[in-house]
Write an enzyme that holds these catalytic residues in place. Structure first.
Site: not given
Length: 328
Positions: A67, A71-72, A75, A77, A81, A98, A196-197, A247, A250, A255
């Protein structure tokens, strides 16, 4: 002389073709696989060794570290930052979206290990990108080659984080527009959502779907009723801090189950459920559901590389931070 001219002509054709192919692949100048091959040949091995050590004692950080890279990149690129501290609490990491980020200490640990071997060579932005790949692999996900050569930015702004990060409450129009604005495709959107797995979420990110979806004390009609019942046990009204698995069952295994969950209307966020509201994203969800994620691993690597190219600083732009939390 004629042979020399022919050889030169062929060589020029090869060079031009290579240039055209690099443009077609969208590779920014200075970003490539193996960028540190000569300046710090063990860089990726050092990152992997440190990541594996962290995963052996704190496997729940895998989703958090993945994540961080997302998130880097969204914002300013992919230029590190999100890692910068602000004495006045006005940096990206201070923005509400954040404030639940984790894994900063792991990035610092990796950076320190690389700095010990190759001082001033490997950027924090590249560390983020490589770590994201390595935690994917550590959770039984796909290996993909990471392009490197990013340099670190010197600016981190709380307002830019608020304006650029797509919230978990986003509908499909907001999601598509947000990705398009960054030069990413609809396929990138649905594929990267598959991240998000692994990982967990705080109740605050979806509590409104359980208790006050339209402001009338109702639940989100697109969410499976049985799943709502289970979520209400974990998240009471107003609960901001409890956590649930994105998820279930698991959470520590990368997966294709995420797509099966979304297809069953059990995606945790509104942004997950929204993937069923567009023909292209829905088709992809259904394909992965019916084929047990057959193409997902390969697709994920491709989309991560695409995201990793966003607004990168290369060449003489930016800097190579000695410490990821502060500019040099």
């Amino acid at each position: 002389m004629a042979n020399s001219m022919t050889t030169l002509f062929v060589l020029l054709q090869v060079i031009i073709l290579a240039f055209v192919l690099s443009l077609a692949n969208g590779q920014p100048h200075g970003l490539k696989i193996g960028f540190y091959e000569k300046t710090c040949p063990d860089a990726e091995a050092i990152v992997k060794k440190t990541v594996d050590q962290v995963m052996s004692v704190a496997p729940s950080l895998a989703g958090a570290l993945l994540r961080l890279h997302f998130h880097d990149c969204f914002v300013r690129g992919c230029e590190g930052s999100v890692l910068l501290n602000s004495p006045t609490h006005q940096a990206e990491k201070d923005a509400i979206p954040n404030q639940t980020l984790r894994g900063f200490q792991t990035i610092d640990k990796v950076k320190s290990a690389v700095e010990k071997e190759c001082p001033g060579i490997v950027s924090c932005a590249d560390v983020l990108a490589i770590v994201a790949r390595d935690v994917t692999v550590a959770t039984m996900g796909p290996f993909y080659e990471v392009e490197t050569g990013r340099r670190d930015g010197r600016v981190s702004n709380i307002t830019e984080a608020l304006n650029n990060l797509i919230p978990p409450t986003a509908n499909i129009s907001r999601l598509k527009a947000g990705f398009l604005q960054k030069g990413l495709s609809v396929k990138d959107l649905v594929v990267l959502s598959g991240g998000h797995t692994i990982g967990i979420s705080h109740c605050s990110s979806f509590n409104n779907r359980l208790y006050n979806f339209t402001g009338k004390g109702d639940t989100d009609p697109t969410l499976d009723p049985e799943y709502i019942t289970r979520l209400k046990i974990a998240c009471k009204p107003g609960d901001q801090n409890s956590i649930v698995e994105m998820d279930p069952g698991s959470v520590r295994t990368f997966d294709g189950d995420y797509f099966r969950i979304v297809d069953k209307r059990r995606g945790l966020f509104q942004s997950d459920a929204a993937l069923l509201d567009d023909s292209e994203t829905k088709t992809y969800v259904e394909l992965q559901t019916s084929t047990h994620g057959y193409t997902f691993f390969n697709d994920f690597g491709v989309s991560m590389v695409n995201m990793g190219r966003l607004e990168v600083l290369t060449g003489n732009s930016g800097e190579i931070r000695k410490v990821c939390t502060v500019v040099n």
